[in-house]
Motif scaffolding. Structure first.
Motif, PDB file in Angstrom:
ATOM      1  N   GLN A   1       6.024   1.743  -5.647  1.00 35.54           N
ATOM      2  CA  GLN A   1       5.257   1.155  -4.708  1.00 35.54           C
ATOM      3  C   GLN A   1       6.133   0.469  -3.515  1.00 35.54           C
ATOM      4  OE1 GLN A   1       2.266   2.038  -3.758  1.00 35.54           O
ATOM      5  NE2 GLN A   1       2.518   0.982  -1.951  1.00 35.54           N
ATOM      6  N   GLU A   2       7.054  -0.244  -4.053  1.00 37.78           N
ATOM      7  CA  GLU A   2       8.165  -0.766  -2.921  1.00 37.78           C
ATOM      8  C   GLU A   2       8.833   0.389  -2.040  1.00 37.78           C
ATOM      9  OE1 GLU A   2       9.675  -5.013  -5.144  1.00 37.78           O
ATOM     10  OE2 GLU A   2      10.473  -2.919  -5.735  1.00 37.78           O
ATOM     11  N   ALA A   3       8.910   1.308  -2.641  1.00 40.22           N
ATOM     12  CA  ALA A   3       9.712   2.388  -1.960  1.00 40.22           C
ATOM     13  C   ALA A   3       8.460   2.953  -0.985  1.00 40.22           C
ATOM     14  CB  ALA A   3      10.189   3.649  -2.630  1.00 40.22           C
ATOM     15  N   ARG A   4       7.336   3.058  -1.421  1.00 42.24           N
ATOM     16  CA  ARG A   4       6.274   3.499  -0.432  1.00 42.24           C
ATOM     17  C   ARG A   4       5.998   2.610   0.673  1.00 42.24           C
ATOM     18  NH1 ARG A   4       2.912   4.298  -5.392  1.00 42.24           N
ATOM     19  NH2 ARG A   4       3.490   6.226  -6.225  1.00 42.24           N
ATOM     20  N   ASN A   5       6.018   1.424   0.225  1.00 49.51           N
ATOM     21  CA  ASN A   5       5.840   0.261   1.322  1.00 49.51           C
ATOM     22  C   ASN A   5       6.793   0.563   2.454  1.00 49.51           C
ATOM     23  OD1 ASN A   5       3.630  -0.855   0.191  1.00 49.51           O
ATOM     24  ND2 ASN A   5       4.657  -2.547  -0.754  1.00 49.51           N
ATOM     25  N   CYS A   6       8.276   0.770   2.063  1.00 52.23           N
ATOM     26  CA  CYS A   6       9.026   0.926   3.078  1.00 52.23           C
ATOM     27  C   CYS A   6       8.864   2.195   4.019  1.00 52.23           C
ATOM     28  CB  CYS A   6      10.407   1.030   2.220  1.00 52.23           C
ATOM     29  SG  CYS A   6      11.088  -0.235   1.804  1.00 52.23           S
ATOM     30  N   LEU A   7       8.179   3.183   3.318  1.00 52.78           N
ATOM     31  CA  LEU A   7       8.294   4.359   4.155  1.00 52.78           C
ATOM     32  C   LEU A   7       6.908   4.097   4.870  1.00 52.78           C
ATOM     33  CD1 LEU A   7       8.461   6.952   1.279  1.00 52.78           C
ATOM     34  CD2 LEU A   7       9.871   6.775   3.007  1.00 52.78           C
TER      35      LEU A   7
ATOM     36  N   MET B   1       7.679   2.618   8.278  1.00 53.93           N
ATOM     37  CA  MET B   1       8.132   3.538   9.385  1.00 53.93           C
ATOM     38  C   MET B   1       7.291   4.602   9.662  1.00 53.93           C
ATOM     39  SD  MET B   1      11.834   4.217   7.755  1.00 53.93           S
ATOM     40  CE  MET B   1      11.651   4.648   6.087  1.00 53.93           C
ATOM     41  N   LEU B   2       6.340   5.141   8.678  1.00 51.55           N
ATOM     42  CA  LEU B   2       5.195   5.979   9.285  1.00 51.55           C
ATOM     43  C   LEU B   2       4.304   5.258  10.088  1.00 51.55           C
ATOM     44  CD1 LEU B   2       4.890   7.638   5.724  1.00 51.55           C
ATOM     45  CD2 LEU B   2       5.718   8.849   7.773  1.00 51.55           C
ATOM     46  N   ASN B   3       3.744   4.410   9.723  1.00 54.15           N
ATOM     47  CA  ASN B   3       2.525   3.591  10.685  1.00 54.15           C
ATOM     48  C   ASN B   3       2.525   2.206  10.078  1.00 54.15           C
ATOM     49  OD1 ASN B   3      -0.065   2.644  11.500  1.00 54.15           O
ATOM     50  ND2 ASN B   3      -0.676   5.034  11.664  1.00 54.15           N
ATOM     51  N   ARG B   4       2.914   1.489  10.932  1.00 56.33           N
ATOM     52  CA  ARG B   4       2.883  -0.092  10.626  1.00 56.33           C
ATOM     53  C   ARG B   4       1.615  -0.460  10.753  1.00 56.33           C
ATOM     54  NH1 ARG B   4       7.201  -3.317  14.255  1.00 56.33           N
ATOM     55  NH2 ARG B   4       8.824  -2.434  12.621  1.00 56.33           N
ATOM     56  N   GLU B   5       0.727  -0.176  11.196  1.00 58.04           N
ATOM     57  CA  GLU B   5      -0.695  -0.818  11.178  1.00 58.04           C
ATOM     58  C   GLU B   5      -1.410  -0.508   9.978  1.00 58.04           C
ATOM     59  OE1 GLU B   5       0.552   1.112  13.834  1.00 58.04           O
ATOM     60  OE2 GLU B   5       0.941  -0.747  15.123  1.00 58.04           O
ATOM     61  N   MET B   6      -1.158   0.678   9.470  1.00 54.00           N
ATOM     62  CA  MET B   6      -1.652   1.008   8.030  1.00 54.00           C
ATOM     63  C   MET B   6      -1.111   0.075   7.122  1.00 54.00           C
ATOM     64  SD  MET B   6      -1.781   4.611   5.995  1.00 54.00           S
ATOM     65  CE  MET B   6      -2.103   4.855   4.259  1.00 54.00           C
ATOM     66  N   TYR B   7       0.339  -0.082   7.105  1.00 54.93           N
ATOM     67  CA  TYR B   7       1.021  -1.111   6.173  1.00 54.93           C
ATOM     68  C   TYR B   7       0.416  -2.414   6.457  1.00 54.93           C
ATOM     69  CZ  TYR B   7       4.514  -4.250   4.483  1.00 54.93           C
ATOM     70  OH  TYR B   7       5.049  -5.279   3.911  1.00 54.93           O
ATOM     71  N   THR B   8       0.002  -2.906   7.468  1.00 58.60           N
ATOM     72  CA  THR B   8      -0.444  -4.317   7.677  1.00 58.60           C
ATOM     73  C   THR B   8      -1.650  -4.153   6.897  1.00 58.60           C
ATOM     74  OG1 THR B   8       0.969  -4.573   9.616  1.00 58.60           O
ATOM     75  CG2 THR B   8      -1.130  -5.906   9.236  1.00 58.60           C
ATOM     76  N   GLU B   9      -2.522  -3.165   7.195  1.00 59.03           N
ATOM     77  CA  GLU B   9      -3.901  -3.244   6.868  1.00 59.03           C
ATOM     78  C   GLU B   9      -3.944  -3.157   5.325  1.00 59.03           C
ATOM     79  OE1 GLU B   9      -8.273  -3.478   6.777  1.00 59.03           O
ATOM     80  OE2 GLU B   9      -6.646  -4.282   7.945  1.00 59.03           O
ATOM     81  N   THR B  10      -3.180  -2.311   4.713  1.00 55.99           N
ATOM     82  CA  THR B  10      -3.198  -2.103   3.170  1.00 55.99           C
ATOM     83  C   THR B  10      -2.693  -3.348   2.315  1.00 55.99           C
ATOM     84  OG1 THR B  10      -0.969  -1.039   3.299  1.00 55.99           O
ATOM     85  CG2 THR B  10      -3.359   0.392   3.030  1.00 55.99           C
TER      86      THR B  10
END
Length: 366
Positions: A177-183, A186-195
Motif C-alpha cells: 500500500q505504501e507503493a500504491r500511495n506513491c503511485l 503521481m496518478l491523481n493527487r486529489e484522489m490520494y488526498t481524499e482516500t
C-alpha cells in the motif's frame, strides 16, 4: 524471431535520456516549479538525520550517488519517480524545501559522519543559530556538485513511469500500500488526498482496529481502497484473473483516471454512511469473531470484506432498520455458510474476495 520483435516494439515505447546536472541547476528547477518532488512521499520514505547527513557527506566527497529517475510530463515538468528522499534532503539542507502545505521546512542541521565527523552541527545558511555554517567556498562547491539524472521523456508509453516506479522500488521496504500511495500521488493527487482523509475518519477508525505495525504500513489506506474496489466489483464468484494485490493496484489506476468525474468509483458519502452504521451498531467489535457469547480475536480482513461489501450494497435498506438488527446480522455471519465456507485460512484472497463480495450482497439484502 518473436522475442526480437517484442524487444524492438517495447523499446520504441520508452524514450530515455541521461545526463548529469549541478545541484545549483536543480535548485533553479525546483524554485521555478519545473521539477515535482512530491512532498507527500515523506510520509512513506522516512530518512533520519544520520541518513541525510550521509548523503551530504557523499556529495561533498564526490562519492557516487545513485541516479535520480524522473518522468517528463506533457507540460514539461519533471516528475520524480525515484530519488525523492535524496532530492528533498539536498533541498532541505539548502533551506528551500517546502512541505505538503507549501511551507518551508526547518533547514537540516548535519550530524557527524564516518569520514567527516566535524560536519556535526553544520548548517547551510549564514546565520545558523548555535552551530556552524558552510563557508562561501563550500557552498559554491556544493552547488557545483553534480547529480546523475535519468529522464523518461514525455513521448514514452503512458504507463512507463508507473511501471518504472514499481520496478525501481521493488527491493525497498515499502509495503504494497505504501507503493500504491506513491503511485496514486503521481496518478491523481486529489484522489490520494481524499482516500487519506477517509482513512482517518472517526467512524472508520473505531470500526477497524488494526495493529500498530499494520497502521505503519498504510493498511488503513489499503482498507479504504478495498472498500471501493469491493463496491465497484461487477464480476461473478469465480477466481480473480490475477493475484489480489495486483488486482487492487490495477483497479486503483483505473479509478484514478475517473476520480472527480461523474463516473468516479470513489463515493465518499457511501463510505461515510456505511461506517456510521457499523460504528453505531457494534463499534470496535464489528470486525472481530463472534463465538455466540462475545467478540474475540483481532481484526478479520475476511469479515471486513463480507460486512462492508454487503452493507454498502444495501445501505438504503439498513438505514431504515434498527442498530440492534444490524448487530445481529453482522454477528450471524460467523455461522452463515455464505461466509464460513469461503473465509477459511487456506483460501487465498484471489479466490476469497469475489465469492465473499457476491454472497455478502445477497446476505445483507434480506
Amino acid at each position: 524471431m518473436a522475442l526480437e520483435e517484442q524487444i524492438a516494439t517495447k523499446a520504441k515505447e520508452i524514450h530515455t535520456d541521461g545526463y548529469p546536472m549541478s545541484i545549483g541547476e536543480v535548485l533553479s528547477l525546483y524554485r521555478d516549479g519545473d521539477i515535482e518532488i512530491h512532498p507527500e512521499f515523506q510520509r512513506i520514505f522516512r530518512w533520519d538525520n544520520e541518513q541525510k547527513s550521509g548523503l551530504i557527506e557523499s556529495i561533498l566527497l564526490g562519492i557516487p550517488v545513485p541516479p535520480i529517475f524522473v518522468s517528463q510530463r506533457a507540460d514539461g515538468v519533471w516528475d520524480v519517480i525515484d530519488g525523492v528522499q535524496r532530492l528533498s534532503t539536498v533541498l532541505q539542507f539548502v533551506g528551500v524545501y517546502r512541505d505538503e502545505s507549501g511551507d518551508l521546512t526547518e533547514p537540516l542541521t548535519l550530524s557527524s559522519t564516518e569520514y567527516l565527523p566535524d560536519l556535526a552541527g553544520h548548517r547551510w545558511e549564514v546565520n545558523a543559530p548555535g552551530g556552524h555554517t558552510f563557508s562561501d567556498a563550500m557552498r559554491r562547491d556544493f552547488k557545483r556538485a553534480k547529480l546523475e539524472f535519468r529522464i523518461i521523456r514525455k513521448e514514452s508509453d503512458a504507463n512507463a513511469k508507473y511501471d518504472m516506479f514499481q520496478r525501481l522500488n521493488a527491493g525497498t521496504r515499502l509495503s504494497e500500500q505504501e507503493a500504491r500511495n506513491c503511485l496514486l500521488v503521481m496518478l491523481n493527487r486529489e484522489m490520494y488526498t481524499e482516500t487519506t482523509r477517509l482513512s482517518e475518519a472517526t467512524d472508520f477508525r473505531s470500526v477497524c482496529q488494526i495493529s500498530d505495525q499494520k497502521e505503519s504500513q498504510a493498511y488503513y489506506q489499503e482498507l479504504v481502497l478495498r472498500f471501493f474496489c469491493q463496491a465497484d466489483y461487477s464480476g461473478g464468484a469465480s477466481e480473480l484473473p490475477r493475484e489480489f494485490g495486483k488486482y487492487v493496484t490495477e483497479w486503483m489506476r483505473e479509478a484514478a483516471k475517473e476520480f472527480g468525474s461523474p463516473a468516479s468509483k470513489i463515493d465518499s458519502s457511501l463510505f461515510d454512511r456505511t461506517f456510521r452504521l457499523l460504528a453505531a451498531s457494534l463499534g470496535d467489535d464489528t470486525m472481530r469473531r463472534w463465538d455466540g457469547n462475545r467478540h474475540l480475536g483481532p481484526f478479520s480482513i475476511a469479515c471486513f470484506e463480507f460486512v462492508t461489501s454487503g452493507l454498502c450494497a444495501n445501505i438504503d435498506l439498513w438505514e431504515q432498520r434498527a442498530e440492534a438488527e444490524l448487530a445481529d446480522r453482522v454477528r450471524g455471519i460467523w455461522t452463515a455458510p455464505q461466509f464460513r465456507d469461503t473465509s477459511g485460512s487456506g483460501i487465498s484472497a484471489r479466490r476469497r474476495f469475489p465469492r465473499l463480495v457476491v454472497r455478502a450482497r445477497d446476505y445483507f439484502g434480506r
